[in-house]
Structures are given as C-alpha cells and as structure tokens.
Scaffold this motif. Structure first.
Motif, mmCIF file in Angstrom:
data_model
loop_
_atom_site.group_PDB
_atom_site.id
_atom_site.type_symbol
_atom_site.label_atom_id
_atom_site.label_comp_id
_atom_site.label_asym_id
_atom_site.label_seq_id
_atom_site.Cartn_x
_atom_site.Cartn_y
_atom_site.Cartn_z
ATOM 1 N N ILE A 183 -2.384 6.721 -4.863
ATOM 2 C CA ILE A 183 -3.355 6.806 -3.769
ATOM 3 C C ILE A 183 -2.629 6.565 -2.449
ATOM 4 C CG2 ILE A 183 -5.439 5.805 -2.751
ATOM 5 C CD1 ILE A 183 -6.307 4.969 -5.542
ATOM 6 N N ASN A 184 -2.856 7.428 -1.493
ATOM 7 C CA ASN A 184 -2.286 7.246 -0.153
ATOM 8 C C ASN A 184 -3.181 6.301 0.650
ATOM 9 O OD1 ASN A 184 -0.160 9.100 -0.620
ATOM 10 N ND2 ASN A 184 -1.562 10.796 -0.204
ATOM 11 N N TRP A 185 -3.083 5.021 0.348
ATOM 12 C CA TRP A 185 -4.030 4.040 0.852
ATOM 13 C C TRP A 185 -4.226 4.110 2.364
ATOM 14 C CZ3 TRP A 185 -6.999 1.464 -2.481
ATOM 15 C CH2 TRP A 185 -6.551 1.352 -3.809
ATOM 16 N N ASP A 195 -5.000 8.152 3.809
ATOM 17 C CA ASP A 195 -6.159 8.904 3.343
ATOM 18 C C ASP A 195 -7.394 8.375 4.071
ATOM 19 O OD1 ASP A 195 -8.376 9.939 1.959
ATOM 20 O OD2 ASP A 195 -7.240 10.068 0.084
ATOM 21 N N PHE A 224 0.806 -1.218 0.000
ATOM 22 C CA PHE A 224 0.000 0.000 0.000
ATOM 23 C C PHE A 224 0.842 1.274 0.000
ATOM 24 C CE2 PHE A 224 -3.477 -2.626 2.109
ATOM 25 C CZ PHE A 224 -4.263 -2.655 0.967
ATOM 26 N N TRP A 241 -9.612 6.063 2.020
ATOM 27 C CA TRP A 241 -9.106 4.805 1.475
ATOM 28 C C TRP A 241 -8.587 3.842 2.533
ATOM 29 C CZ3 TRP A 241 -10.224 3.358 -3.248
ATOM 30 C CH2 TRP A 241 -10.478 4.331 -4.231
ATOM 31 N N ALA A 242 -8.335 4.325 3.743
ATOM 32 C CA ALA A 242 -7.728 3.478 4.774
ATOM 33 C C ALA A 242 -8.634 2.297 5.145
ATOM 34 C CB ALA A 242 -7.397 4.307 6.015
ATOM 35 N N ALA A 246 -8.862 -0.353 2.436
ATOM 36 C CA ALA A 246 -7.604 -1.104 2.380
ATOM 37 C C ALA A 246 -7.560 -2.180 3.462
ATOM 38 C CB ALA A 246 -6.418 -0.144 2.538
ATOM 39 N N ASN A 280 -0.054 0.566 -6.276
ATOM 40 C CA ASN A 280 -0.085 1.778 -7.090
ATOM 41 C C ASN A 280 0.641 1.581 -8.419
ATOM 42 O OD1 ASN A 280 -1.643 3.245 -5.351
ATOM 43 N ND2 ASN A 280 0.021 4.485 -4.522
ATOM 44 N N PRO A 324 2.429 4.566 -0.843
ATOM 45 C CA PRO A 324 2.034 5.450 -1.963
ATOM 46 C C PRO A 324 3.159 5.728 -2.951
ATOM 47 C CG PRO A 324 2.294 6.701 0.071
ATOM 48 C CD PRO A 324 2.398 5.263 0.453
#
Length: 296
Positions: free
Chosen positions: A149-151, A154, A134, A157-158, A161, A142, A136
C-alpha cells in the motif's frame, strides 16, 4: 479617582511592586507577540497584502473567495475528518489503557513510560520514523501486513495514516490524564459495585465512566482543539498531498501566507478556523450538564 488612587497605593507596596516587575516581561511578551498580532491579523483579513507592496483594503473579498472556491470545501472536510477521528480514537484508546493500568497489572510503570515517550518525542523525529514505516517498498508496516500500500502517496490511505500517527502520539498524554482522574475515584465505589454483583464491564460503564466524566470532558475538548490545529505532522509527512487529500486549514494558512504571499487570505482562513473552534468549544461546554456527572 478613588480606585486609581488605591491602585497606585497598592502598587507602591514593595511586595506588589516586586510582583509587577516579575509579571511585566510576560505581559509585554503577550502584548507584542499575541494580542497585537491578533488584532492586526483580523484587520488584515479584510485586505490584500503580498508582504512587499502596500496593504489594500478589499472588504469581504477574501472571505468570498474562500467560500466560493471548491478547494476550501475539501480542506474544511479534511480538517473535520481528521479532528473527529483523532478525537474519537485519541480518547477511547487512552481511556481503555488507563483502566487497564489502574487495575495494577504487572509492569504498569514500564507501560506508562513507554506510552508517554511518543508524546515528548520531537515531531521531526516522529515524522522521519513513520515515513520509513509507511514506505511502500521497504516500510515495516507493509512487511508485517504482507501488503503493498502506498500509504502516504495514495489519496485514500494518506489521511488514515496521518490519523494513526496522531493518535499514537496522543495516547500517552491522554492516558496520564485519565490515570490522574482514576486516582480521584474512591475504591469504595468499586467495592460497592462488586458487592452489588456488577461484573467488570458493568462497573466500567455504570461506575467508572460517570465518575470519570469530568476528566473525559476535559480530554475531549483539548484533543479536539489540538486536532483542528494540526500542522507539523502534515508539513513533515505529506505537505497536504497527494491531491490535497491531507490538506487542512492550518496548512492552508501557511501555504497562502508564505508560499503564495497572500497574507490577507491566510488571515481570513485563520479566523474561519477560530470561529469553528470557538463554536465547537461552546457547544461542548453547553452540553457539559448532560455529559458530566453531577455537574451543576
């Protein structure tokens, strides 16, 4: 008195005495590490205690504090979203894979082993590997998706994930349970459906699902209960962040008990979680007659 006398007579029997000797360590461990802490924690939920000073009884103040703070509502919502999403995908995907494996495809044994390996892999290893995936900047995900994406950093998105990782880890275990359920279904049922002109999709929905419903019901319950108790994945990968977007009830219990040293509030949250799981399980159990085929 007769029952007590009969108990001691049975206990004096050599085989019974040997059985009690073997069982006693487990019973003692259960009493010390499970039963006594349960009652102590329940009493502690009505008190204030920082693990150092004397315990102070405060009545329902801990529960009032929990239900009046905005953060608890967010934590509860996060827990429900995580549990529902993990339970849904953690049941549907293994069920489809088990149906494919049951069709005797080539290399089925290899795929069974490959899918089951994540379940027996230590969570610390999974956390480290998926943090790299994950990442970024250098993460594999990615690179494959050609996105940035700052999995895990963010708030949007966290949680998805973490759900992805949780479902990935559960797939193998649930798939094996479904395969054991498939082994209990007679091939004559599928042959009869084929003779009646049912295509594979119709056979799956009208023959496989009803006959497999007891196994599905079991998997749904154990997956839902374990999802509500998620902690290690949160602790290793996000620590409840960013901005409490992945903070869940069990992690909140840990934070209050061992970081804020508020054992009373932590105990209160624990019993709120207990009630939620109990109600959910009872609802599922009462619905079994509608959901499980041929359930009396």
């Amino acid at each position: 008195m007769k029952k007590i006398r009969k108990f001691w007579i049975n206990l004096s029997n050599s085989q019974t005495s040997a059985a009690w000797i073997f069982v006693f360590p487990a019973l003692l461990g259960m009493l010390i590490f499970i039963i006594i802490p349960i009652f102590f924690s329940f009493g502690l939920s009505f008190a204030k205690w920082d693990l150092l000073n004397p315990i102070q009884f405060v009545g329902l103040d801990n529960y009032k504090e929990i239900f009046t703070e905005p953060l608890f509502g967010k934590i509860l919502l996060n827990t429900v979203v995580f549990a529902l999403a993990t339970s849904f995908f953690g049941v549907i995907i293994p069920l489809i894979l088990a149906a494919i494996m049951n069709s005797k495809i080539r290399g089925a044994d290899f795929f069974k082993t490959a899918y089951f390996l994540p379940f027996i892999t230590p969570m610390i290893v999974i956390g480290i590997v998926w943090e790299w995936i994950f990442d970024p900047n250098i993460g594999l995900l990615n690179k494959v998706l050609q996105v940035h994406i700052n999995w895990l950093y963010d708030p949007h998105w966290a949680m998805p994930a973490l759900i992805l990782v949780s479902v990935w880890k559960l797939i193998g275990y649930n798939m094996i349970i479904f395969l054991s359920g498939f082994s209990g279904i007679s091939n004559s049922m599928f042959e009869a459906a084929k003779i009646d002109g049912a295509n594979p999709v119709e056979t799956f929905f009208y023959v496989t699902i009803p006959l497999l419903s007891p196994t599905i019901f079991f998997v749904v319950i154990i997956t839902a209960v374990s999802s509500f108790q998620i902690f290690d994945l949160i602790y290793l990968m996000t620590q409840g962040g960013p901005l409490d977007s992945t903070n869940v009830l069990v992690y909140a219990i840990y934070k209050n008990a061992f970081e804020y040293f508020n054992a009373g509030k932590a105990s209160a949250i624990a019993y709120v979680l207990f009630v939620i799981i109990l109600v959910l399980t009872l609802l599922q159990w009462n619905m079994r007659k509608k959901l499980v085929y041929n359930e009396e």
